[in-house]
Design a protein around this motif. Structure first.
Motif, short mmCIF file in Angstrom:
data_model
loop_
_atom_site.label_atom_id
_atom_site.label_comp_id
_atom_site.label_asym_id
_atom_site.label_seq_id
_atom_site.Cartn_x
_atom_site.Cartn_y
_atom_site.Cartn_z
N GLY A 141 28.50 18.39 57.47
CA GLY A 141 29.21 17.56 56.15
C GLY A 141 28.59 16.32 55.81
O GLY A 141 28.12 15.86 56.93
N ASP A 179 32.81 16.36 52.19
CA ASP A 179 33.91 17.64 52.14
C ASP A 179 35.08 17.01 53.06
O ASP A 179 35.30 17.69 54.16
CB ASP A 179 33.27 18.72 52.71
CG ASP A 179 32.17 18.32 54.07
OD1 ASP A 179 31.73 17.26 54.00
OD2 ASP A 179 32.27 19.19 54.79
N CYS A 181 34.66 15.66 58.57
CA CYS A 181 34.43 16.69 57.33
C CYS A 181 34.88 18.20 57.65
O CYS A 181 35.08 18.36 58.74
CB CYS A 181 33.04 16.74 56.77
SG CYS A 181 32.21 15.17 56.53
N THR A 190 31.05 12.36 63.97
CA THR A 190 30.77 13.05 62.45
C THR A 190 29.28 13.31 62.46
O THR A 190 28.66 12.74 63.47
CB THR A 190 31.12 12.11 61.42
OG1 THR A 190 30.57 10.81 61.42
CG2 THR A 190 32.39 11.73 61.58
#
Length: 492
Positions: A50, A54, A44, A72
């Motif tokens: 995020g 996004d 993101c 992530t």
């Protein structure tokens, strides 16, 4: 098989999700879940902050050092693949959340021509044409061309919300001028005049190179991850021409068995039906109107007419293509589409989607596990506690055991309604009765084959035993603002 989806995330989930799922997979399978919907696994623009929506790089599933880290919010690519493998090991399908509408966090600025539009009417110009700088170039320097060397630039986008003009920052809705003209595509929702633009750098699906890249990407993604289906975000903002072509490609060239579920967020079932028909039934859709019925019923209490709880739902229109839910990450408190169903009504709502015929229900993570989070609203810190729905495991068990056979509805009273599932050769019948007001009852004739039978409440909300007469008739009861599932007493 009575399939059930678990939405295994919520907006405020702290992260490390892939590992958490791997630990809970056996438990979820035992509860009766047959599929899991995971959040977007891509890198993101806000990275660890995020939630996946996004989108920066669809090829980075937590593998490359981009936007400040390798993983992530939810974990690394290896952990994601391991979670999918674990789901398959226990016999659950995996639905991946895919965001097709936009990109965020561009790597380089470009000089582009734009004009600004009214946010209330995206067809109304409120500026002259102007040259600006915008972050519309995505080169993915951390990935260095691995998997794809496609570079996204302003030819790949139709609009943007942040530009710089002569050193001054400007925010709003700006239409990018490109070889496809100065107007939006017409093949989208006509809310706000034209709802092509939602956020970030809006993808231009009239560009054949973009379409080709997205086909190449989805093939790579499905072959890499082995997911069984996809949940598509924000479909009313995406060209229906592109969408139909792209989903047809998946179904013919990549995986004919792929389950495709779309978020086409409309509160009118007719509009979802129109979209579904336009997609030639390639895409199932969330039943947003039914969610709003639950929301209103929970707000209005005894003043809500329960006999109309299914009226105007997509389930009524096209049950085979409808996915029912009580709430999700967009409807929870403090979110853009906030319409949280009140706690007292959730057992009734879940009884409806889990035990009625034809529904494909989706259960929200906090309703099973609870959630506790803090966010900011109007510059004030707000602490939200979402208690788990205590009846959910019992309702899931009831779905496994009793939600079979023909359904007969007794939606004949504004406060107390019921329905009967007749069962089949392998499964017994059940009577589901609920009240949104005081204690209620319903006289139901089950037929002579159920004469002189004893029924008990599977949820144990009522403690008496109910006896049918020689015709299989009895008066079944329910507590105030509650639900009961009456089933034949097990003889030792």
């Amino acid at each position: 098989m009575n399939g059930v989806i678990i939405q295994f995330f919520h907006w405020y989930h702290p992260g490390n999700l892939w590992n958490e799922f791997a630990e809970k997979a056996e438990y979820l399978k035992d509860l009766g879940f047959t599929a899991v919907w995971f959040p977007p696994a891509n890198k993101c623009s806000l990275n660890m902050e995020g939630r996946g929506y996004d989108v920066y790089d669809l090829y980075d599933l937590g593998e490359f050092d981009q936007k400040g880290s390798i993983p992530t919010r939810y974990g690394t690519k290896a952990e994601y693949l391991m979670a999918i493998e674990k789901a398959h090991e226990v016999g659950m399908s995996v639905y991946a959340d895919i965001v097709l509408n936009h990109r965020m966090g561009g790597d380089e600025e470009e000089k582009i021509m734009v004009h600004q539009l009214s946010e209330e009417n995206r067809n109304e110009r409120i500026s002259e044409n102007m040259e600006v700088s915008a972050y519309t170039k995505f080169t993915f320097p951390g990935r260095k061309g691995v998997y794809s060397n496609f570079i996204w630039d302003h030819h790949c986008f139709s609009g943007i919300d942040y530009v710089i003009r002569e050193g001054e920052e400007m925010k709003g809705v700006f239409k990018i001028h490109n070889e496809y003209g100065e107007e939006w595509t017409d093949a989208v929702s006509h809310q706000f005049g034209n709802y092509d633009y939602l956020m970030g750098a809006d993808i231009e699906y009239r560009n054949p190179y973009v379409v080709e890249e997205m086909k190449k990407w989805i093939r790579w993604y499905m072959e890499t991850t082995k997911v069984d289906g996809i949940r598509l975000d924000a479909l009313k903002h995406i060209s229906s021409n592109f969408l139909k072509d792209w989903v047809s490609y998946i179904k013919t060239e990549v995986n004919p068995e792929c389950f495709v579920l779309g978020e086409f967020w409309k509160d009118e079932a007719e509009k979802i039906e129109y979209f579904s028909d336009k997609m030639s039934d390639l895409i199932s859709c969330f039943d947003t109107p039914l969610h709003y019925n639950f929301f209103k019923a929970s707000q209005d209490g005894k003043d809500y007419d329960m006999s109309r709880i299914l009226k105007g739902s997509f389930l009524e229109k096209k049950p085979v293509f409808s996915v029912s839910f009580v709430e999700n990450h967009d409807t929870q408190q403090l979110q853009a589409l906030e319409s949280a169903v009140k706690d007292w009504f959730k057992p009734l709502a879940y009884a409806i989607i889990l035990l009625t015929d034809e529904a494909y229900p989706c259960i929200f993570y906090p309703d099973l596990f609870g959630a506790d989070y803090i966010d900011i609203k109007d510059e004030q810190e707000v602490h939200i506690i979402m208690p788990k729905v205590e009846e959910l495991p019992g309702l899931l068990e009831a779905r496994k055991l009793f939600a079979y056979g023909k359904q007969t509805d007794y939606f004949d009273h504004p406060n107390c309604v019921a329905f009967v599932r007749k069962g089949d050769e392998k499964h017994a019948d059940c009577i589901v009765i609920m009240s949104n007001s005081e204690e209620g009852y319903k006289e139901i004739e089950l037929g002579k084959e159920h004469a002189d039978s004893v029924y008990t409440d599977f949820l144990k909300n009522r403690h008496e035993e109910i006896y049918t007469d020689k015709d299989g008739k009895a008066v079944f009861t329910v507590n105030s603002s509650s639900v009961s599932i009456w089933v034949k007493k097990q003889t030792p």
